[in-house]
Scaffold this motif. Structure first.
Motif, mmCIF file in Angstrom:
data_model
loop_
_atom_site.group_PDB
_atom_site.id
_atom_site.type_symbol
_atom_site.label_atom_id
_atom_site.label_comp_id
_atom_site.label_asym_id
_atom_site.label_seq_id
_atom_site.Cartn_x
_atom_site.Cartn_y
_atom_site.Cartn_z
ATOM 1 N N UNK A 387 0.728 -1.149 -0.058
ATOM 2 C CA UNK A 387 0.250 -0.016 -0.073
ATOM 3 C C UNK A 387 0.780 1.140 -0.028
ATOM 4 N N UNK A 388 0.569 2.190 -1.029
ATOM 5 C CA UNK A 388 1.120 3.305 -0.855
ATOM 6 C C UNK A 388 0.180 4.451 -0.982
ATOM 7 N N UNK A 389 0.691 5.534 -0.326
ATOM 8 C CA UNK A 389 0.055 6.941 -0.108
ATOM 9 C C UNK A 389 1.041 7.807 -0.308
ATOM 10 N N UNK A 390 0.591 8.848 -1.102
ATOM 11 C CA UNK A 390 1.382 10.226 -1.307
ATOM 12 C C UNK A 390 0.582 11.342 -0.837
ATOM 13 N N UNK A 391 1.200 12.085 -0.079
ATOM 14 C CA UNK A 391 0.742 13.308 0.606
ATOM 15 C C UNK A 391 1.066 14.609 -0.063
ATOM 16 N N UNK A 392 0.284 15.310 -0.768
ATOM 17 C CA UNK A 392 0.751 16.413 -1.660
ATOM 18 C C UNK A 392 0.460 17.726 -0.675
ATOM 19 N N UNK A 393 1.541 18.471 -0.297
ATOM 20 C CA UNK A 393 1.412 19.543 0.756
ATOM 21 C C UNK A 393 0.823 20.630 -0.058
ATOM 22 N N UNK A 394 -0.164 21.377 0.619
ATOM 23 C CA UNK A 394 -0.755 22.718 -0.106
ATOM 24 C C UNK A 394 -0.025 23.980 0.222
ATOM 25 N N UNK A 395 -0.428 24.879 -0.651
ATOM 26 C CA UNK A 395 0.003 26.206 -0.188
ATOM 27 C C UNK A 395 -1.408 27.153 0.016
ATOM 28 N N UNK A 396 -1.406 27.272 1.044
ATOM 29 C CA UNK A 396 -2.846 28.080 1.411
ATOM 30 C C UNK A 396 -4.037 27.510 0.865
ATOM 31 N N UNK A 397 -3.970 26.121 1.178
ATOM 32 C CA UNK A 397 -5.080 25.411 0.606
ATOM 33 C C UNK A 397 -5.289 25.105 -0.786
ATOM 34 N N UNK A 398 -4.182 25.240 -1.551
ATOM 35 C CA UNK A 398 -4.020 25.091 -3.058
ATOM 36 C C UNK A 398 -2.815 24.420 -3.435
ATOM 37 N N UNK A 399 -2.937 23.290 -4.159
ATOM 38 C CA UNK A 399 -2.129 22.459 -4.746
ATOM 39 C C UNK A 399 -1.266 23.560 -5.789
ATOM 40 N N UNK A 400 0.205 23.073 -5.574
ATOM 41 C CA UNK A 400 0.936 24.057 -6.786
ATOM 42 C C UNK A 400 1.585 23.114 -7.741
ATOM 43 N N UNK A 401 2.267 23.472 -8.871
ATOM 44 C CA UNK A 401 2.819 22.856 -9.766
ATOM 45 C C UNK A 401 3.917 21.585 -8.981
ATOM 46 N N UNK A 402 3.871 20.657 -9.656
ATOM 47 C CA UNK A 402 5.024 19.379 -9.246
ATOM 48 C C UNK A 402 6.293 20.172 -8.628
ATOM 49 N N UNK A 403 6.966 20.804 -9.485
ATOM 50 C CA UNK A 403 8.309 21.123 -9.234
ATOM 51 C C UNK A 403 8.141 22.218 -7.846
ATOM 52 N N UNK A 404 7.093 22.827 -7.629
ATOM 53 C CA UNK A 404 7.068 23.634 -6.577
ATOM 54 C C UNK A 404 6.404 22.782 -5.105
ATOM 55 N N UNK A 405 6.039 21.533 -5.203
ATOM 56 C CA UNK A 405 5.185 20.797 -4.222
ATOM 57 C C UNK A 405 6.008 20.000 -3.702
ATOM 58 N N UNK A 406 6.119 20.238 -2.297
ATOM 59 C CA UNK A 406 6.540 19.109 -1.436
ATOM 60 C C UNK A 406 5.685 17.900 -1.141
ATOM 61 N N UNK A 407 6.227 16.642 -0.942
ATOM 62 C CA UNK A 407 5.400 15.527 -0.965
ATOM 63 C C UNK A 407 5.875 14.715 0.068
ATOM 64 N N UNK A 408 5.237 13.728 0.961
ATOM 65 C CA UNK A 408 5.444 13.049 1.753
ATOM 66 C C UNK A 408 4.834 11.466 1.097
ATOM 67 N N UNK A 409 5.436 10.385 1.469
ATOM 68 C CA UNK A 409 5.196 9.124 0.914
ATOM 69 C C UNK A 409 5.272 8.115 1.995
ATOM 70 N N UNK A 410 4.259 7.249 2.061
ATOM 71 C CA UNK A 410 4.131 6.060 2.824
ATOM 72 C C UNK A 410 4.216 4.711 2.091
#
Length: 588
Positions: A387-410
């Motif tokens: 099982x894999x989960x990727x968490x995409x951290x938002x900026x002020x509630x909005x998702x950014x472009x991938x190159x600007x997005x920090x993610x967490x992975x389980x």
């Protein structure tokens, strides 16, 4: 065929290496089955899907059309064979299939190349390296080094190894290639990819020795680095066999004897093993290093430094007699600026084990899709059903472009994390706890950005949960320093740690170098993942301490060093360390 219209980038991933195409060299032909075609960044891209398989063929004209595949069932029609022949004709006119393939006789120092050869012997040298004795029927331009090993550990026909003594090259295999090297059978034909040839470093006792070539297969898989066993029906193997059968071993023996005599004569004129006091006075000779501060200090002889107490600062002018470690990749360590501890950079295999263990834990659905991040979960299509989960951290509630997005992975494994790090701003491996996502263990990186893996100090860090990243969201401050501070982590620094033995004609001094990126002007954090940077650093050390020359011909190094006291329960010792000194730009 129009080459510009047939270009396709394929990303092939598999838990089982045997399911991927068996490629031996540039120019091989591959037929894909169930390859998904899509467009990415205005380029056509092929991805593997469920049921993917492939057939691989030699791309050389005139060779039998025999597929290489792990599939037990496949179809291959007359039209397919015509396509293979057409591609071979096109490749013969458009592609150089030789690539980096060269003979041992054409090897140059500091070169990376691919070698097709026969294995005539092997031995375990230590727990992390294996010796392979190979030959291709030609002789390197310099004698090949002979690796020492324990009696009784060499596998192979002793008479044949003795007969080929002057034609074999000793290849030392490291790290992730060791297991395969141990399993190789003597007599098989190999292709060794990204093999490194370098001049054997000189030592104080061997300054007058003949220059020898070392052959290393370093760890990792950059630039296709590795070993493949070639089948007997491979066209390159058949050609090599014919060539080996034609080699006159007696002629090579006579040539070797004449070379040894020639080297002995030439070395009679270069056996000096000390720095002449007259050389010290030749101040007009340019230094291979540059001082960045404290130019007001006058040069102090090493003999005077050895008589003085610490702490002191000195300006010196000397030559590099020797350095450790000789394997330069071993000089990269992780340093804690807080407790000043040093530790080894974790090996890929160790990270694999920790992350695979972490991947067996089940993500908690309650910790998904929060105000801090959006989550996507799925189950892998393999026997483990991970099982894999990727968490995409938002900026002020909005998702950014991938190159600007920090993610967490389980649940991610290294190969998946590495691919994600090339697309996103950064990747943090995490696991679910009772209340929040947390970092599993500082034995693995707390952040991966591109090819750089950032580690934290276990002793000094006081870990916080992922919700602590909220303080960085508005400004999207996803730098390693900011992320580490928010998560209570004291980040470790990649540093070069080396010992230089310096000689100025008045005395010798062992000096310690610990540097992040200033001295070599090469980032220690990047060198382990870059063959080009490794080659640059090896070339620098080759010029600072050139083997095969008398030390009087070595370049001068102008350095600042500081002395300091190191105490233990028994005695006190004075140590020395280089500072505010860089390698001259014309050496880089």
């Amino acid at each position: 065929m129009d080459q510009s219209n047939t270009k396709l980038t394929c990303l092939l991933f598999s838990v089982n290496l045997d399911t991927l195409p068996v490629i031996y060299k540039i120019g091989d032909i591959v037929r894909f089955h169930r390859l998904k075609i899509q467009q990415y960044k205005n380029e056509i891209q092929g991805l593997t899907t469920v049921g993917f398989s492939s057939l691989t063929f030699e791309g050389t004209l005139g060779t039998p059309v025999i597929p290489r595949t792990s599939s037990k069932i496949y179809t291959f029609t007359t039209d397919d064979q015509k396509t293979i022949e057409a591609l071979r004709i096109w490749a013969a006119n458009h592609i150089s299939s030789s690539g980096a393939l060269i003979k041992l006789s054409d090897v140059k120092a500091m070169q990376f190349f691919d070698l097709t050869c026969e294995l005539v012997g092997k031995a375990e040298v230590d727990g992390s390296s294996v010796l392979l004795k190979v030959w291709d029927g030609t002789k390197p331009p310099f004698p090949s080094w002979k690796v020492l090993f324990e009696d009784g550990t060499l596998e192979g026909d002793a008479d044949r190894i003795s007969q080929l003594h002057n034609l074999t090259a000793d290849v030392l295999v490291y790290d992730n290639h060791v297991a395969l090297a141990k399993s190789l059978k003597v007599g098989t034909f190999l292709r060794i990819y990204s093999l490194h040839a370098k001049i054997q470093p000189a030592t104080p006792k061997k300054q007058s020795d003949i220059p020898h070539l070392e052959f290393h297969l370093h760890g990792g898989t950059c630039y296709g680095r590795g070993i493949k066993v070639l089948p007997d029906n491979n066209c390159d193997v058949e050609e090599l066999k014919r060539f080996l059968d034609s080699v006159d071993l007696a002629e090579y023996q006579q040539l070797e004897n004449s070379r040894v005599l020639e080297y002995d004569i030439s070395n009679n004129f270069s056996s000096q093993d000390f720095v002449s006091p007259c050389d010290v006075e030749r101040c007009q000779q340019l230094s291979a290093t540059v001082l960045t501060d404290h130019q007001y200090l006058e040069t102090t002889p090493l003999s005077a430094i050895l008589k003085r107490d610490a702490p002191q600062q000195y300006r010196i002018r000397a030559k590099l007699r020797n350095y450790e470690p000789q394997k330069l990749y071993q000089s990269v360590k992780l340093h804690c600026p807080n407790c000043h501890s040093l530790q080894e950079v974790p090996h890929e295999s160790d990270l694999e084990l920790v992350l695979q263990e972490l991947a067996t834990e089940h993500p908690d659905p309650k910790l998904q899709n929060t105000s801090l991040y959006n989550s996507e979960a799925w189950t892998t299509q393999n026997q483990q059903e991970r099982k894999i989960v990727i968490h995409f951290i938002k900026n002020d509630g909005i998702l950014q472009a991938p190159e600007d997005t920090l993610i967490m992975i389980e649940g991610g494994i290294p190969s998946e994390i590495y691919q994600l790090s090339k697309k996103f701003k950064g990747v943090i491996p995490v696991k679910s706890s009772q209340e929040d996502l947390i970092i599993h263990d500082l034995a693995i990186p707390f952040l991966i950005q591109g090819k750089t893996w950032h580690y934290g100090c276990k002793q000094c860090s006081k870990l916080k949960t992922m919700q602590s990243l909220n303080c960085l969201v508005k400004e999207a401050s996803w730098t390693p320093v900011c992320i580490a501070q928010a998560l209570g982590i004291v980040p470790l620094q990649y540093v070069f740690v080396m010992t230089f033995t310096l000689d100025d004609g008045t005395g010798t001094l062992k000096v310690y170098l610990m540097d992040c990126e200033n001295f070599f002007q090469i980032p220690a954090s990047e060198i382990l993942n870059s063959d080009d940077l490794q080659k640059n650093m090896e070339m620098i050390m080759y010029m600072l301490c050139p083997p095969g020359k008398r030390i009087g011909e070595y370049p001068w190094l102008e350095c600042f060093i500081k002395s300091y006291n190191v105490r233990d329960d028994v005695e006190q010792e004075i140590c020395y360390r280089i500072f505010d000194t860089v390698v001259a730009e014309d050496l880089i």
